[in-house]
Design an enzyme around this catalytic site. Structure first.
Site, PDB file in Angstrom:
ATOM      1  N   ASN A  19      -1.963 -10.982   8.192  1.00 39.62           N
ATOM      2  CA  ASN A  19      -2.907  -9.895   8.405  1.00 39.62           C
ATOM      3  C   ASN A  19      -4.295 -10.281   7.907  1.00 39.62           C
ATOM      4  O   ASN A  19      -4.450 -10.700   6.755  1.00 39.62           O
ATOM      5  CB  ASN A  19      -2.444  -8.637   7.652  1.00 39.62           C
ATOM      6  CG  ASN A  19      -3.400  -7.486   7.880  1.00 39.62           C
ATOM      7  OD1 ASN A  19      -3.450  -6.922   8.968  1.00 39.62           O
ATOM      8  ND2 ASN A  19      -4.193  -7.152   6.876  1.00 39.62           N
ATOM      9  N   GLU A  20      -5.275 -10.122   8.769  1.00 38.58           N
ATOM     10  CA  GLU A  20      -6.685 -10.329   8.433  1.00 38.58           C
ATOM     11  C   GLU A  20      -6.938 -11.636   7.678  1.00 38.58           C
ATOM     12  O   GLU A  20      -7.433 -11.638   6.537  1.00 38.58           O
ATOM     13  CB  GLU A  20      -7.243  -9.117   7.676  1.00 38.58           C
ATOM     14  CG  GLU A  20      -7.223  -7.867   8.526  1.00 38.58           C
ATOM     15  CD  GLU A  20      -7.878  -6.638   7.895  1.00 38.58           C
ATOM     16  OE1 GLU A  20      -8.232  -6.694   6.711  1.00 38.58           O
ATOM     17  OE2 GLU A  20      -8.039  -5.632   8.601  1.00 38.58           O
TER      18      GLU A  20
ATOM     19  N   GLN B  11       0.802  -1.223   0.000  1.00 37.40           N
ATOM     20  CA  GLN B  11       0.000   0.000   0.000  1.00 37.40           C
ATOM     21  C   GLN B  11       0.839   1.278   0.000  1.00 37.40           C
ATOM     22  O   GLN B  11       0.334   2.336  -0.345  1.00 37.40           O
ATOM     23  CB  GLN B  11      -0.964  -0.014   1.189  1.00 37.40           C
ATOM     24  CG  GLN B  11      -2.019  -1.099   1.052  1.00 37.40           C
ATOM     25  CD  GLN B  11      -2.960  -1.170   2.240  1.00 37.40           C
ATOM     26  OE1 GLN B  11      -2.696  -1.895   3.188  1.00 37.40           O
ATOM     27  NE2 GLN B  11      -4.028  -0.420   2.208  1.00 37.40           N
TER      28      GLN B  11
HETATM   29  O1  IFM Z   1      -6.187  -0.719   4.114  1.00 35.07           O
HETATM   30  C1  IFM Z   1      -6.725  -1.779   4.830  1.00 35.07           C
HETATM   31  C2  IFM Z   1      -5.629  -2.672   5.386  1.00 35.07           C
HETATM   32  O2  IFM Z   1      -4.798  -3.138   4.389  1.00 35.07           O
HETATM   33  C3  IFM Z   1      -6.248  -3.858   6.101  1.00 35.07           C
HETATM   34  N1  IFM Z   1      -7.235  -3.436   7.067  1.00 35.07           N
HETATM   35  C4  IFM Z   1      -8.229  -2.470   6.663  1.00 35.07           C
HETATM   36  C5  IFM Z   1      -7.562  -1.289   5.998  1.00 35.07           C
HETATM   37  C6  IFM Z   1      -8.621  -0.259   5.565  1.00 35.07           C
HETATM   38  O3  IFM Z   1      -9.485  -0.828   4.647  1.00 35.07           O
END
Ligand code: IFM
Length: 400
Positions: free
Chosen positions: A155-156, A18
């Site tokens: 992550n997630e 990102q």
């Molecule tokens: O930008 C994302 C991130 O990569 C993962 N969690 C949520 C954020 C906002 O959507």
């Protein structure tokens, strides 16, 4: 009233894809540049944090923050199957050194949505040897992680399990300009996380935790997206199912971890059909999510109860808005809920705001989450008032 710990982490988060730019060997780069890509924006240079991380960290530390969450990018470190790059590993090692030199505790994510293209195209997490491949990558980077106290494995994972089932819907979209987001929102409202993939990710995570513990001195955990679901009347059973599938399962998996990463932005009611899509409202954020700063309190309390008391680290919380006064108002309220949870005995070790920088929100640059604005032509960084505000909270170690 119990206050925050003296060593409370105050910081901000990013992920490699990102902010870095030119993540050429990743699956996301391939998706973005495909002729059928539904995304309005390509990540491109992103905000060039790959080269400018020192400036970014200097701004965070200068404001008063003491932690920075960032990731190692597997697609750079192992751009082809079995071809590991020492130079790329050293790049992230230098980032860790820079953070420590500036007084920022590095919180390192090992996998944040993007995969090496070769791995994704050969089955990704569904490969039978996925855990072996992921742990081989961790073993390779372990020498760089010796000074790191906090490592987030995946992550997630719950969003990965959800994306797996919506991917088809997402990639059917052929027009651009926001259609992807609409399609994604619709698809997200209709589908369920893929439990088979969730089970696989849980196994991969457990192996990764073992390897992190064996090869580093860090605490290991994973970071989970919490939607802070609430039941609507008469739909408590649906709520229980949805909560378990979307989050509860992932909280359970964390019971044996050293910490749990709470990621909360909004809250959604659950009716007979499942999660209710956020209705249009002028208060909705730029991602279309309901303005619910109380979501953080709900998420923290649930994570504490359902992991059986694993220490919590807020690894993401924030709002996509072009109005920085709203960011401060949202975060003030969210931190108020965090402080109340701590006063009630919940063990919270830190708060890392999403995000340090305005960045690539998975297909779009429009939703701005950053404490720092970036001109994407010149890469000039402009800290927003919210950065100084959060830094002041850090210096006081609390809201007031
Ligand atoms: O930008 C994302 C991130 O990569 C993962 N969690 C949520 C954020 C906002 O959507």
């Amino acid at each position: 009233m119990a206050g925050l710990r003296k060593d409370f982490l105050w910081g901000a988060s990013t992920s490699p894809h990102q902010v870095e730019g030119n993540n050429l060997n990743s699956d996301w780069w391939a998706l973005e540049t495909a002729p059928t890509s539904p995304f309005p924006d390509l990540s491109g240079d992103a905000v060039d944090s790959y080269h400018r991380y020192n400036e970014d960290m200097t701004l965070l530390a200068g404001a008063g923050l003491n932690a920075y969450r960032f990731g190692f990018e597997w697609a750079r470190i192992e751009p082809a199957d079995g071809q590991f790059s020492r130079a790329e590993r050293d790049h992230y090692w230098r980032m860790i050194d820079a953070a420590l030199r500036l007084g920022l505790k590095p919180v390192v994510t090992l996998h944040h949505f993007t995969l090496p293209r070769w791995f994704a195209e050969s089955g990704g997490w569904r490969r039978p040897d996925a855990a072996d491949r992921f742990t081989r990558y961790i073993e390779f980077i372990a020498p760089a992680l010796q000074e790191v106290d906090w490592i987030c494995t995946i992550n997630e994972p719950n969003m990965l399990a959800l994306f797996a089932t919506i991917q088809e819907a997402l990639f059917k979209v052929t027009d651009s300009q926001g259609a992807a987001a609409t399609e994604l929102a619709t698809a997200m409202a209709q589908v369920r996380p893929d439990q088979a993939l969730g089970d696989t990710l849980a196994q991969v995570h457990r192996r990764a935790v073992e390897v992190v513990r064996a090869t580093t001195n860090a605490k290991a955990g994973w970071t989970v997206a919490q939607q802070a679901f609430t039941p609507t009347e008469g739909n408590e059973d649906v709520f229980e199912r949805v909560h378990h599938e979307w989050e509860g399962f992932y909280l359970d998996v964390a019971r044996d971890d050293d910490f749990f990463g709470v990621q909360a932005y909004t809250s959604q009611p659950v009716d007979a059909n499942g999660p209710v899509p956020h209705p249009q409202h002028p208060d909705n954020s730029l991602t279309g999510w309901a303005y619910r700063p109380d979501a953080l309190g709900i998420a923290l309390r649930r994570a504490w109860d359902e992991t059986g008391g694993v220490p919590l680290l807020v690894t993401e919380n924030g709002i996509a808005t072009a109005d920085d006064t709203r960011r401060i108002a949202y975060t003030t309220e969210a931190l108020g809920h965090l402080e109340k949870a701590v006063a009630d005995g919940v063990d919270v070790r830190g708060y890392l705001h999403w995000s340090a920088l305005d960045n690539y929100e998975w297909g779009r640059y429009a939703p701005t989450f950053g404490l720092i604005a970036v001109d994407r032509e010149t890469f000039v960084r402009t800290p927003k008032p919210s950065l100084a505000w959060l830094g002041a909270c850090a210096r006081r170690n609390g809201l007031h």
